[in-house]
Design a protein around this motif. Sequence first.
Motif, PDB file in Angstrom:
ATOM      1  N   ALA A 148       0.827  -1.202   0.000  1.00  0.00           N
ATOM      2  CA  ALA A 148       0.000   0.000   0.000  1.00  0.00           C
ATOM      3  C   ALA A 148       0.865   1.257   0.000  1.00  0.00           C
ATOM      4  CB  ALA A 148      -0.931  -0.014   1.205  1.00  0.00           C
ATOM      5  N   GLU A 149       2.016   1.224   0.668  1.00  0.00           N
ATOM      6  CA  GLU A 149       2.868   2.408   0.746  1.00  0.00           C
ATOM      7  C   GLU A 149       3.449   2.766  -0.614  1.00  0.00           C
ATOM      8  OE1 GLU A 149       6.743   4.020   3.278  1.00  0.00           O
ATOM      9  OE2 GLU A 149       5.901   2.011   3.644  1.00  0.00           O
ATOM     10  N   TRP A 150       4.045   1.776  -1.320  1.00  0.00           N
ATOM     11  CA  TRP A 150       4.642   2.125  -2.611  1.00  0.00           C
ATOM     12  C   TRP A 150       3.593   2.450  -3.656  1.00  0.00           C
ATOM     13  CZ3 TRP A 150       3.688  -0.274  -7.158  1.00  0.00           C
ATOM     14  CH2 TRP A 150       3.196  -1.581  -7.151  1.00  0.00           C
ATOM     15  N   LYS A 151       2.386   1.911  -3.523  1.00  0.00           N
ATOM     16  CA  LYS A 151       1.316   2.271  -4.458  1.00  0.00           C
ATOM     17  C   LYS A 151       0.885   3.722  -4.263  1.00  0.00           C
ATOM     18  CE  LYS A 151      -0.894  -2.094  -5.683  1.00  0.00           C
ATOM     19  NZ  LYS A 151      -2.147  -2.893  -5.646  1.00  0.00           N
ATOM     20  N   GLN A 152       0.827   4.161  -3.009  1.00  0.00           N
ATOM     21  CA  GLN A 152       0.478   5.563  -2.751  1.00  0.00           C
ATOM     22  C   GLN A 152       1.519   6.506  -3.334  1.00  0.00           C
ATOM     23  OE1 GLN A 152      -0.039   5.948   1.450  1.00  0.00           O
ATOM     24  NE2 GLN A 152      -1.956   4.749   1.515  1.00  0.00           N
ATOM     25  N   HIS A 153       2.802   6.176  -3.141  1.00  0.00           N
ATOM     26  CA  HIS A 153       3.858   7.011  -3.708  1.00  0.00           C
ATOM     27  C   HIS A 153       3.778   7.035  -5.233  1.00  0.00           C
ATOM     28  CE1 HIS A 153       5.307   7.477   0.241  1.00  0.00           C
ATOM     29  NE2 HIS A 153       6.063   6.368   0.330  1.00  0.00           N
ATOM     30  N   LEU A 154       3.500   5.902  -5.820  1.00  0.00           N
ATOM     31  CA  LEU A 154       3.422   5.837  -7.289  1.00  0.00           C
ATOM     32  C   LEU A 154       2.250   6.642  -7.824  1.00  0.00           C
ATOM     33  CD1 LEU A 154       5.005   4.509  -9.563  1.00  0.00           C
ATOM     34  CD2 LEU A 154       3.397   2.609  -9.494  1.00  0.00           C
ATOM     35  N   GLU A 155       1.119   6.578  -7.166  1.00  0.00           N
ATOM     36  CA  GLU A 155      -0.041   7.360  -7.597  1.00  0.00           C
ATOM     37  C   GLU A 155       0.225   8.862  -7.462  1.00  0.00           C
ATOM     38  OE1 GLU A 155      -3.267   6.012  -5.266  1.00  0.00           O
ATOM     39  OE2 GLU A 155      -3.457   4.063  -6.292  1.00  0.00           O
ATOM     40  N   TRP A 156       0.896   9.253  -6.387  1.00  0.00           N
ATOM     41  CA  TRP A 156       1.185  10.672  -6.194  1.00  0.00           C
ATOM     42  C   TRP A 156       2.193  11.172  -7.235  1.00  0.00           C
ATOM     43  CZ3 TRP A 156      -0.957  14.719  -4.683  1.00  0.00           C
ATOM     44  CH2 TRP A 156      -0.249  15.855  -4.289  1.00  0.00           C
ATOM     45  N   ILE A 157       3.183  10.344  -7.588  1.00  0.00           N
ATOM     46  CA  ILE A 157       4.132  10.718  -8.646  1.00  0.00           C
ATOM     47  C   ILE A 157       3.404  10.866  -9.981  1.00  0.00           C
ATOM     48  CG2 ILE A 157       6.071   9.839 -10.017  1.00  0.00           C
ATOM     49  CD1 ILE A 157       7.273   8.713  -7.500  1.00  0.00           C
ATOM     50  N   ASN A 158       2.440  10.016 -10.238  1.00  0.00           N
ATOM     51  CA  ASN A 158       1.656  10.118 -11.471  1.00  0.00           C
ATOM     52  C   ASN A 158       0.896  11.444 -11.520  1.00  0.00           C
ATOM     53  OD1 ASN A 158       0.427   9.460 -13.880  1.00  0.00           O
ATOM     54  ND2 ASN A 158      -1.141   8.177 -12.940  1.00  0.00           N
ATOM     55  N   ILE A 159       0.291  11.842 -10.399  1.00  0.00           N
ATOM     56  CA  ILE A 159      -0.441  13.120 -10.354  1.00  0.00           C
ATOM     57  C   ILE A 159       0.515  14.295 -10.562  1.00  0.00           C
ATOM     58  CG2 ILE A 159      -1.773  14.642  -8.845  1.00  0.00           C
ATOM     59  CD1 ILE A 159      -2.996  12.147  -7.580  1.00  0.00           C
ATOM     60  N   LEU A 160       1.681  14.254  -9.924  1.00  0.00           N
ATOM     61  CA  LEU A 160       2.651  15.332 -10.075  1.00  0.00           C
ATOM     62  C   LEU A 160       3.161  15.427 -11.511  1.00  0.00           C
ATOM     63  CD1 LEU A 160       4.705  14.786  -6.796  1.00  0.00           C
ATOM     64  CD2 LEU A 160       2.982  16.540  -7.220  1.00  0.00           C
ATOM     65  N   ALA A 161       3.409  14.278 -12.138  1.00  0.00           N
ATOM     66  CA  ALA A 161       3.867  14.289 -13.533  1.00  0.00           C
ATOM     67  C   ALA A 161       2.795  14.846 -14.462  1.00  0.00           C
ATOM     68  CB  ALA A 161       4.253  12.872 -13.954  1.00  0.00           C
ATOM     69  N   GLN A 162       1.548  14.536 -14.213  1.00  0.00           N
ATOM     70  CA  GLN A 162       0.457  15.094 -15.014  1.00  0.00           C
ATOM     71  C   GLN A 162       0.413  16.614 -14.904  1.00  0.00           C
ATOM     72  OE1 GLN A 162      -3.150  13.169 -13.804  1.00  0.00           O
ATOM     73  NE2 GLN A 162      -2.644  11.207 -14.792  1.00  0.00           N
ATOM     74  N   ASN A 163       0.637  17.143 -13.715  1.00  0.00           N
ATOM     75  CA  ASN A 163       0.629  18.594 -13.530  1.00  0.00           C
ATOM     76  C   ASN A 163       1.789  19.252 -14.281  1.00  0.00           C
ATOM     77  OD1 ASN A 163      -1.339  19.841 -11.233  1.00  0.00           O
ATOM     78  ND2 ASN A 163      -1.004  17.660 -10.899  1.00  0.00           N
ATOM     79  N   ILE A 164       2.963  18.641 -14.245  1.00  0.00           N
ATOM     80  CA  ILE A 164       4.110  19.224 -14.955  1.00  0.00           C
ATOM     81  C   ILE A 164       3.860  19.206 -16.459  1.00  0.00           C
ATOM     82  CG2 ILE A 164       6.543  18.875 -15.493  1.00  0.00           C
ATOM     83  CD1 ILE A 164       6.971  17.988 -12.646  1.00  0.00           C
ATOM     84  N   MET A 165       3.351  18.093 -16.993  1.00  0.00           N
ATOM     85  CA  MET A 165       3.083  18.017 -18.429  1.00  0.00           C
ATOM     86  C   MET A 165       1.972  18.986 -18.844  1.00  0.00           C
ATOM     87  SD  MET A 165       3.467  13.981 -19.427  1.00  0.00           S
ATOM     88  CE  MET A 165       2.251  13.428 -18.229  1.00  0.00           C
ATOM     89  N   ALA A 166       0.940  19.114 -18.018  1.00  0.00           N
ATOM     90  CA  ALA A 166      -0.146  20.038 -18.348  1.00  0.00           C
ATOM     91  C   ALA A 166       0.339  21.489 -18.321  1.00  0.00           C
ATOM     92  CB  ALA A 166      -1.307  19.850 -17.377  1.00  0.00           C
ATOM     93  N   ALA A 167       1.183  21.826 -17.337  1.00  0.00           N
ATOM     94  CA  ALA A 167       1.721  23.185 -17.283  1.00  0.00           C
ATOM     95  C   ALA A 167       2.609  23.472 -18.488  1.00  0.00           C
ATOM     96  CB  ALA A 167       2.506  23.371 -15.984  1.00  0.00           C
ATOM     97  N   ALA A 168       3.370  22.456 -18.923  1.00  0.00           N
ATOM     98  CA  ALA A 168       4.206  22.639 -20.116  1.00  0.00           C
ATOM     99  C   ALA A 168       3.349  22.833 -21.370  1.00  0.00           C
ATOM    100  CB  ALA A 168       5.137  21.441 -20.287  1.00  0.00           C
ATOM    101  N   ASN A 169       2.245  22.085 -21.477  1.00  0.00           N
ATOM    102  CA  ASN A 169       1.359  22.255 -22.626  1.00  0.00           C
ATOM    103  C   ASN A 169       0.690  23.627 -22.628  1.00  0.00           C
ATOM    104  OD1 ASN A 169       1.847  19.702 -23.694  1.00  0.00           O
ATOM    105  ND2 ASN A 169       0.236  18.747 -22.471  1.00  0.00           N
ATOM    106  N   ASP A 170       0.401  24.166 -21.454  1.00  0.00           N
ATOM    107  CA  ASP A 170      -0.187  25.509 -21.383  1.00  0.00           C
ATOM    108  C   ASP A 170       0.778  26.577 -21.892  1.00  0.00           C
ATOM    109  OD1 ASP A 170      -2.470  24.440 -20.368  1.00  0.00           O
ATOM    110  OD2 ASP A 170      -2.017  24.900 -18.270  1.00  0.00           O
ATOM    111  N   LEU A 171       2.069  26.295 -21.832  1.00  0.00           N
ATOM    112  CA  LEU A 171       3.068  27.271 -22.273  1.00  0.00           C
ATOM    113  C   LEU A 171       3.392  27.168 -23.760  1.00  0.00           C
ATOM    114  CD1 LEU A 171       5.579  27.139 -19.280  1.00  0.00           C
ATOM    115  CD2 LEU A 171       3.895  28.908 -19.784  1.00  0.00           C
ATOM    116  N   ARG A 172       2.756  26.251 -24.479  1.00  0.00           N
ATOM    117  CA  ARG A 172       3.038  26.112 -25.902  1.00  0.00           C
ATOM    118  C   ARG A 172       2.708  27.383 -26.690  1.00  0.00           C
ATOM    119  NH1 ARG A 172       4.385  21.082 -27.647  1.00  0.00           N
ATOM    120  NH2 ARG A 172       4.055  19.351 -26.186  1.00  0.00           N
ATOM    121  N   PRO A 173       1.556  28.055 -26.459  1.00  0.00           N
ATOM    122  CA  PRO A 173       1.331  29.321 -27.175  1.00  0.00           C
ATOM    123  C   PRO A 173       2.387  30.374 -26.880  1.00  0.00           C
ATOM    124  CG  PRO A 173      -0.718  28.493 -26.225  1.00  0.00           C
ATOM    125  CD  PRO A 173       0.382  27.663 -25.657  1.00  0.00           C
ATOM    126  N   VAL A 174       2.835  30.426 -25.620  1.00  0.00           N
ATOM    127  CA  VAL A 174       3.893  31.387 -25.268  1.00  0.00           C
ATOM    128  C   VAL A 174       5.191  31.043 -25.992  1.00  0.00           C
ATOM    129  CG1 VAL A 174       5.183  32.394 -23.358  1.00  0.00           C
ATOM    130  CG2 VAL A 174       2.798  31.717 -23.029  1.00  0.00           C
TER     131      VAL A 174
END
Length: 259
Positions: A148-174
């Motif tokens: 359960a511990e490593w699954k929680q860490h993995l899910e949280w890393i997935n959420i953080l990676a999604q935020n970084i990729m989404a923020a990078a996509n928002d900067l494409r027009p810039v």
Amino acid sequence: MDDEETELRNPFPSPPSHYQRYTTHNLKLLDLLRQRVGEDADLSTVNQYEVLSDQTDVPEWPLAQLEKPRVDWILEEGHYTVFGDTWFVKEKIPSLEELGGHQLYPQDPSVDRRPALRSILRSMLVTYSKLLDAILAPPPTNSSQIEAEWKQHLEWINILAQNIMAAANDLRPVQARGNLELMMRRQLELRREETKAIHTKCDALEAQLAELRISAQTLVSPTPAGTTSKRAAGHMSSKPPDVSGMSTDAVLRWAEEVT
């Protein structure tokens, strides 16, 4: 089967089959239906057979299909559907929150996102370290706890990676705007360099022309009346010989004597 093969061989696809429904008779029935039920009524909920019972050749399919799309509705909703695909009136990149994700940075583009993105990056590094610790730790007696511990860490890393990729996509027009600005600046610099080179060449040609004018004025400088310069007298006395029977060397020697 023959129709399908003919359609496949045709380089230009045929128009949709429902274009045949736009006949003069059907359009008149649509206008009559609209007049009887009202301009603001929803034709999809109206029984056209009852309203047009006194008319002939009322089609089985709903006459509402012949209506033009409501542009005001499209502008109000901001999107429209064509053949099952949804298209936005104004193209925009949907945010992570609109896509159903857990967004950790501010949605407003005018707000500085750098502090939130730094926090996301630090959280990702810390979570990755904890994930490694959970994996490399000695196996506990209760295996479900470590799983359960490593699954929680993995899910949280997935959420953080999604935020970084989404923020990078928002900067494409810039990024596109910045690249276009750099390209236009480079083109402007190249044109300025070319213009400068042209001006330099023109100045050199003007200097050469000025020198030629001065040389020509010294050659034809005026002399006192009744006298001729020595050079002019030589030109006047040396008449061009008959070069028909002379060799090239003889002609060149005569030209050097004259000049």
